[in-house]
Structures are given as structure tokens and as C-alpha cells.
Design an enzyme around this catalytic site. Structure first.
Site, short mmCIF file in Angstrom:
data_model
loop_
_atom_site.label_atom_id
_atom_site.label_comp_id
_atom_site.label_asym_id
_atom_site.label_seq_id
_atom_site.Cartn_x
_atom_site.Cartn_y
_atom_site.Cartn_z
N HIS A 64 0.80 -1.23 0.00
CA HIS A 64 0.00 0.00 0.00
C HIS A 64 0.83 1.27 0.00
O HIS A 64 0.39 2.30 -0.50
CB HIS A 64 -1.09 -0.07 1.06
CG HIS A 64 -2.19 -0.96 0.57
ND1 HIS A 64 -2.11 -2.32 0.64
CD2 HIS A 64 -3.32 -0.69 -0.15
CE1 HIS A 64 -3.17 -2.85 0.03
NE2 HIS A 64 -3.92 -1.88 -0.44
N ARG A 85 -11.04 2.67 -2.11
CA ARG A 85 -10.66 1.72 -1.05
C ARG A 85 -11.12 2.28 0.28
O ARG A 85 -10.41 3.06 0.91
CB ARG A 85 -9.14 1.55 -1.02
CG ARG A 85 -8.53 0.88 -2.23
CD ARG A 85 -7.04 0.69 -2.02
NE ARG A 85 -6.47 -0.20 -2.98
CZ ARG A 85 -5.88 0.19 -4.13
NH1 ARG A 85 -5.79 1.46 -4.42
NH2 ARG A 85 -5.38 -0.71 -4.95
N ARG A 131 -15.78 0.19 -2.81
CA ARG A 131 -15.51 -1.18 -2.38
C ARG A 131 -15.67 -1.26 -0.87
O ARG A 131 -15.17 -0.40 -0.14
CB ARG A 131 -14.08 -1.56 -2.74
CG ARG A 131 -13.69 -2.89 -2.11
CD ARG A 131 -12.31 -3.32 -2.47
NE ARG A 131 -11.30 -2.65 -1.68
CZ ARG A 131 -10.00 -2.79 -1.91
NH1 ARG A 131 -9.58 -3.53 -2.91
NH2 ARG A 131 -9.12 -2.17 -1.16
N GLU A 184 -10.54 -11.46 -7.41
CA GLU A 184 -9.13 -11.49 -6.98
C GLU A 184 -8.72 -12.85 -6.45
O GLU A 184 -7.57 -13.06 -6.11
CB GLU A 184 -8.82 -10.37 -5.99
CG GLU A 184 -9.95 -9.89 -5.15
CD GLU A 184 -9.66 -8.59 -4.40
OE1 GLU A 184 -8.65 -7.93 -4.67
OE2 GLU A 184 -10.46 -8.26 -3.52
N ASN A 220 -4.02 -7.15 -8.41
CA ASN A 220 -2.93 -7.18 -7.41
C ASN A 220 -3.03 -8.46 -6.59
O ASN A 220 -2.05 -9.16 -6.38
CB ASN A 220 -3.03 -5.98 -6.45
CG ASN A 220 -2.98 -4.66 -7.17
OD1 ASN A 220 -2.51 -4.59 -8.29
ND2 ASN A 220 -3.48 -3.62 -6.54
N ASP A 221 -4.25 -8.73 -6.12
CA ASP A 221 -4.42 -9.95 -5.33
C ASP A 221 -4.50 -11.18 -6.21
O ASP A 221 -3.93 -12.21 -5.89
CB ASP A 221 -5.69 -9.84 -4.46
CG ASP A 221 -5.40 -9.08 -3.18
OD1 ASP A 221 -4.37 -9.37 -2.55
OD2 ASP A 221 -6.18 -8.19 -2.83
N ARG A 244 2.39 -10.51 -2.31
CA ARG A 244 2.61 -9.26 -3.03
C ARG A 244 3.49 -8.27 -2.26
O ARG A 244 3.99 -7.31 -2.84
CB ARG A 244 1.25 -8.61 -3.36
CG ARG A 244 0.45 -8.22 -2.16
CD ARG A 244 -0.99 -7.88 -2.51
NE ARG A 244 -1.22 -6.46 -2.67
CZ ARG A 244 -2.42 -5.90 -2.83
NH1 ARG A 244 -3.49 -6.65 -2.88
NH2 ARG A 244 -2.55 -4.60 -2.97
N CYS A 296 -8.98 -3.19 -12.04
CA CYS A 296 -8.60 -2.08 -11.16
C CYS A 296 -7.31 -2.35 -10.40
O CYS A 296 -7.00 -1.65 -9.44
CB CYS A 296 -9.73 -1.75 -10.20
SG CYS A 296 -10.08 -3.07 -9.04
C1 PEP Z 1 -6.39 -5.61 -6.17
O1 PEP Z 1 -6.26 -6.54 -5.39
O2 PEP Z 1 -6.05 -5.68 -7.37
C2 PEP Z 1 -6.96 -4.33 -5.73
C3 PEP Z 1 -7.18 -3.38 -6.61
O3 PEP Z 1 -7.21 -4.15 -4.42
P1 PEP Z 1 -6.10 -3.86 -3.30
O4 PEP Z 1 -4.84 -3.44 -4.00
O5 PEP Z 1 -6.65 -2.80 -2.44
O6 PEP Z 1 -5.98 -5.18 -2.63
MG MG Z 2 -7.27 -6.62 -3.53
#
Ligand code: PEP
Ligand code: MG
Length: 587
Positions: free
Chosen positions: A189, A296, A332, A436, A459-460, A470, A507
Site C-alpha cells: 500500500h 478503497r 468497495r 481477486e 494485485n491480489d 505481493r 482495477c
Molecule cells: C487488487 O487486489 O487488485 C486491488 C485493486 O485491491 P487492493 O490493492 O486494495 O488489494
Molecule cells: Mg485486492
């Protein structure tokens, strides 16, 4: 020069500002005899303030979440009142002439060593409670959460172990040009925050806080992950030139803000922004995003000292919707867990596998009142937005099964009915899934009739597909969105959604990476949500490419077998598609 993981592109030069120095370089200067009494008084004041914080938290959490959750703060209070704890700190102030922060640091070291020797896992974890208390006390002693960045000549390069959201908020409008962190990686983050602000950043540099000290000159190269502390004059001059080019490019690109996002052959695209709060929503408008594709909401909780109630949440959503482009926001629900923890939701005890454990929707289901409060606030905000032509959508993170999606819909329906019965203005909203978890991605065709839209959280999804954390720099070579297996899954998901006529967006952070964007476009995606600062460059990139060209690139890439081959191929393609955007690519 040190090499870390490039997480936010661009080049920045500035004065180092080291955060949390108290835990890294405790002050070794001894107190004068005449200072001891005042230092003891400072410690007492910090204890009083901390006790007041903890008590307020206990009450609020007890009434709004539950007794068990509130008990964590009672434990923290008892640690702080523990006679051995305070006696040691006072003793070191009086006998060893340590200042209070240094004494607390020493205490934490001692407890850490002591607890490390025990074989009992439960006891081992208790050191985290001691750490929490020490951090809270230290914040009152040093104001570390509100660093006095004003006393340093800007621009600043923030150097930290890992940036907490609250620290980023505390940095506020300080003149921060670069970020360097010891931990973290592409999708941690801290990295996401850096990208959303367009700040060059490098993560995964263990020990950098020992090498750099506040006041040093630091160069951050977010293209390849190089960080140089106190560079030689000729190196500095070369980087100054690059930094100027980076700024010029950004200035030049931002001019496309009011243009529509279209490909070279005139196909319209939807470029939306991922935001964590109000500043990002404003940036989204300023950079030319057409909507907010991911808000978020956990940042409301992470930066709020206690549980935000329905009215407080409604106020936040209202403010965000009003500030967002076209008043259009996909909200979300709470995505806590993994790397983001909130003590009042029962996360004081570490799980063995937090990313695969009790996080996100799984946690929301177990706090039904808390979950309903958020949904009610969103539906009410949607009602208000509708009267101003705004558009709100609601999506749910970490959905694994169809049953979960059905359950979510039932909860939203119940909240909606309840609000109507209570006569509170509200509006029904499209309900979407965040894709995800591989299980959901693989069976998306069977889930589509339970959702109004799909948003791929790459990302997840990438970390779960590759079984590579990650946030762990050691496995970042595996956690790669351009890896062939990831591309295959994305291909199937996009095709399934298009076949069923379901709106689909991606996203994750890859949407804003030029190479990944080209591939997603070629795979049939037309809607993308990214860090706001990437919108201008992706909009520019789109104008250099036709859909046919993107599809031809995909056809070739789908035949490649390794991530390295994909990356090399894409790098050569990018050279010919838009060489001027090279400065904005990472890794
Ligand atoms: C993701 O997981 O791709 C996402 C956009 O959410 P976050 O990065 O907040 O987990
Ligand atoms: Mg995520």
C-alpha cells in the site's frame, strides 16, 4: 548506490527525511542532571494521554463492535500500567540519563529478546501488544505521526521502514518528491499511495534506514529501483537532467486532461481512477479520469482513531462523490486483513497466513452490524448522488464462491428495504464482484448471473495465482502480472464477461503500466481503473495504438512461455509504440 524494487516511476532528488528514527537510531545523547525531572514529567504526560486514548477506544469499540474486540485496548492499557514496565523506563531515565523515547526503545528490545526465547506462540505474539503500546506512547512523546517536515529544506525524500496510511496522511501537503521503504513491493500500500500521488518510489531496501540519515541528499530512480545516498556531483547532475525530463513529461501529458480516451482507430476507452481518499479523488479529476473505479474504503477506518459510524461514513462518501469526476464512484466495502489491520476488528493476534485467512468479505460477514452500517451509508450516499446526476456502484472484495455473492446481495437488499421502511432517502446500486481469488476467476462464467459488473483485482489475483506474497520482496520475481499463466486467466475472464455482456474493468495496478495496458487492450478490455497519476500517460499511449495492433501483439505474447520473454518482447514493442513514455515505466 542500492538497488531495490521500483514501485512508482520517475526520478526524484531531495533531502532525506527518515521516519520512525526512534525505532532505528535511538538517541544516544545523555540527559543533563537538570533535565531528568522534566523528562520524567514528559513521560507521565505521554502516559496520561495514551491512557485517555485507550479508554476512549475501549468505550467506542465496545458500543459499536463488541466486548471482545474492545478487550484488546484494555490489555494495552494494563501493559502500560504494568509496574515492571513503567519502573524500567523511569529507572533508565533517572539512573542512565536516557530520554524517554530511548528508554522505551530499550524496553522494546528487551521484551522482544525475552519473548523470542519462548516456545509458546501465543506468548510470542504478545510482543506485538507491547510494540503497539510503545508506538502509542512514542507518538505522544515525539509527535512522530506529525513530523515537522517544515524544518527541513524541501523537496523531501521520505525514508521509512514501511509507510503506514496514517503516516502518509500526516505528511499531508509536505513537499515530498520521493519515497524509499525498507519493506514492501509493487503492490504494497505504500507503493500504491506513492503512485496515486505520482511520486517516484523504491521499496524492498532493507537497512536503508541505517545508511541514510535525515538531511542527506538522496536520488530515487523509480524506473529501475536505484537509490543513491549522497551521490557524487557528476551523478547528481545526470539525475537532475532526468528529473527535469520527468517533470516536463508529466506537465506535457497533463494537457490531455480534457480529451476523451480513444485509441488511434477511434475506439473509446474508459479510464478511471483508484483512490484512497479525498485528495486522490481531486487528483482523479485533475488528471482527466472519467470516474473513480475503485474507492478503497478501508482508509477511512485505518486513518480513523475509532469506529466510524453511519453518519460519519455518509459524510465521507458524500465528500468523495462530490469531488470525483462526474460524481461517479465505485465503492468497495471494507477490505481489511492481509497487510491492513484494524485492532478493533479483532486483528491484534497475528494469523499464520493473513492473506489467506480472515480478511475482507470473510471478516465483514462476521461483523454483520458493522458491515450493514457501511452498506447503509453507501446506499444513502447513492440516493443523494442520484439527485446530482452522480453514479454509485458497490463492489465486494475477496469473493471466492457464488454463495458468498448471493449472501452479499441478500444483505444489500435487506439494508435497502430497512432504509426505505425508516424513510431514509437512498438508492439501489449496481452490485459487483471484485475478482481477486483464482477460484472465482476460473469459474466466473458461472457467477455472472449474480453480479451486475466485474472488477478484476489483479494485485491480489496475481499473488494468489502465483502463490507469491505481493508484499514480500523475496518472491517479487514470481508475483508478476505479465506472467503467462496470469495472462491466460485474464484472457478467459475478459472473454467470459464480454460474451455475457457484463461490464468488466480491471482495477489492479497493472492497468496503469504501459506494457500491461497494451496487452489488456488486446485481450478485449475497454475499461481500466488505475492510480490517478497514470491516467494522462495511458491516455497518451492509447492514441499511439489501434485495436488490431494490440490484438496482434497479444497473439504473439500468448505463445511465449516465460515472464522474461513477455517482458523483453513488450519492452521492444514499447520502444516502437511510444518511446517517449519509457520514463514512466517501472521495472
Ligand atoms: C487488487 O487486489 O487488485 C486491488 C485493486 O485491491 P487492493 O490493492 O486494495 O488489494
Ligand atoms: Mg485486492
Amino acid at each position: 548506490m542500492r538497488k531495490g524494487i521500483p514501485v512508482s516511476p520517475g526520478v526524484a532528488i531531495g533531502t532525506a527525511y527518515c521516519i520512525h528514527q526512534i525505532f532505528v537510531n535511538p538517541d544516544t545523547k545523555r540527559l543533563e542532571d537538570s533535565e531528568v525531572t522534566a523528562e520524567l514529567a514528559r513521560f507521565e504526560t505521554a502516559r496520561d494521554l495514551t491512557a485517555a486514548d485507550l479508554l476512549a477506544l475501549q468505550h467506542k469499540v465496545e458500543s459499536q463492535v463488541g466486548h471482545d474486540e474492545a478487550a484488546i485496548f484494555a490489555v494495552h492499557e494494563s501493559i502500560m500500567r504494568d509496574v515492571a514496565f513503567t519502573k524500567k523506563v523511569r529507572g533508565w531515565i533517572v539512573d542512565d540519563r536516557l530520554n524517554a523515547q530511548t528508554a522505551l526503545h530499550k524496553l522494546l528490545d528487551e521484551y522482544t529478546a525475552l519473548f523470542a526465547r519462548t516456545k509458546d506462540d501465543y506468548l510470542k505474539e504478545r510482543v506485538n501488544d507491547v510494540r503497539d503500546v510503545v508506538i502509542r506512547l512514542s507518538a505522544h512523546l515525539t509527535d512522530v505521526t506529525r513530523p515537522e517536515t517544515g524544518v527541513l529544506p524541501g523537496p523531501l525524500i521520505v525514508v521509512a521502514d514501511e509507510l503506514l496510511p496514517s503516516q502518509v496522511v500526516a505528511l499531508g501537503d509536505a513537499d515530498v518528491h520521493g519515497i524509499v521503504t525498507q519493506a514492501g513491493s509493487q503492490t504494497s500500500h505504500a507503493a500504491i499511495i506513492a503512485r496515486s500521488r505520482g511520486i517516484p518510489a523504491v521499496s524492498g531496501l532493507p537497512g536503508i534506514l541505517r545508511q541514510a540519515k535525515t538531511g542527506d541528499t538522496i536520488v530515487v530512480d523509480g524506473r529501475d529501483g536505484n537509490v543513491t545516498v549522497n551521490p557524487a556531483p557528476e551523478t547528481l547532475a545526470a539525475f537532475r537532467k532526468l528529473e527535469r525530463e520527468f517533470f516536463n513529461l508529466k506537465d506535457q501529458l497533463i494537457e490531455n486532461r480534457d480529451q476523451a480516451a480513444v485509441t488511434k482507430d477511434g475506439v473509446e476507452l474508459n479510464l478511471e481512477a483508484n483512490i484512497n481518499g479525498l485528495t486522490d479523488a481531486q487528483t482523479a479529476g485533475a488528471t482527466g479520469a472519467s470516474a473513480v473505479g475503485l474507492f478503497r474504503t478501508e482508509y477511512i477506518y485505518l486513518t480513523h482513531p475509532d469506529v466510524p459510524d453511519e453518519e460519519e461514513q455518509l459524510a465521507v462518501y458524500r465528500e468523495i462523490i462530490d469531488a470525483s469526476p462526474n460524481g461517479s464512484v465505485t465503492i468497495r466495502t471494507l477490505d481489511i486483513g492481509g497487510d491492513k489491520t484494524v485492532p478493533y476488528l479483532g486483528h491484534s493476534h497475528q494469523e499464520a497466513n493473513p492473506f489467506m485467512g480472515w480478511r475482507s468479505i470473510r471478516l465483514s460477514f462476521e461483523h454483520p452490524d458493522f458491515f450493514a452500517t457501511q452498506i447503509r451509508a453507501v446506499l444513502r450516499a447513492a440516493g443523494e448522488a442520484k439527485t446530482r446526476n452522480g453514479k454509485v456502484r458497490l463492489m465486494f472484495p475477496m469473493i471466492t464462491t457464488i454463495e458468498e455473492m448471493r449472501r452479499v446481495r441478500a444483505i444489500v437488499r435487506r439494508c435497502y428495504k430497512q432504509l426505505q421502511i425508516q424513510g431514509k432517502p437512498c438508492a439501489w446500486v449496481p452490485v459487483g464482484v471484485m475478482l481477486e481469488v483464482p477460484a472465482a476467476a476460473i469459474s466466473i462464467d458461472t457467477m455472472l448471473d449474480t453480479v451486475d459488473f466485474v472488477s478484476i483485482g489483479s494485485n491480489d489475483l496475481v499473488q494468489y495465482l502465483m502463490a507469491a506474497d505481493r508484499d514480500n520482496p523475496k518472491v517479487s520475481h514470481l508475483c508478476q502480472p505479465l506472467s503467462p499463466p496470469v495472462l491466460r486467466v485474464l484472457k478467459n475472464v475478459i472473454a467470459a464477461c464480454r460474451d455475457a455482456n457484463k461490464p468488466v474493468t480491471l482495477c489492479g495496478e497493472m492497468a496503469g503500466q504501459p506494457s500491461a495496458f497494451v496487452l489488456l487492450l488486446g485481450l478485449g478490455l475497454r475499461s481500466f481503473s488505475m492510480s490517478p497519476s497514470f491516467v494522462p500517460s495511458i491516455k497518451e499511449l492509447a492514441t499511439h495504438l489501434t485495436i488490431d495492433e494490440a490484438e496482434a501483439i497479444v497473439t504473439k505474447v500468448m505463445k511465449l512461455k516465460t515472464t522474461m520473454q513477455v517482458k523483453r518482447f513488450m519492452s521492444s514493442q514499447m520502444e516502437s509504440i511510444a518511446p517517449n513514455l519509457k520514463l514512466l515505466e517501472t521495472g
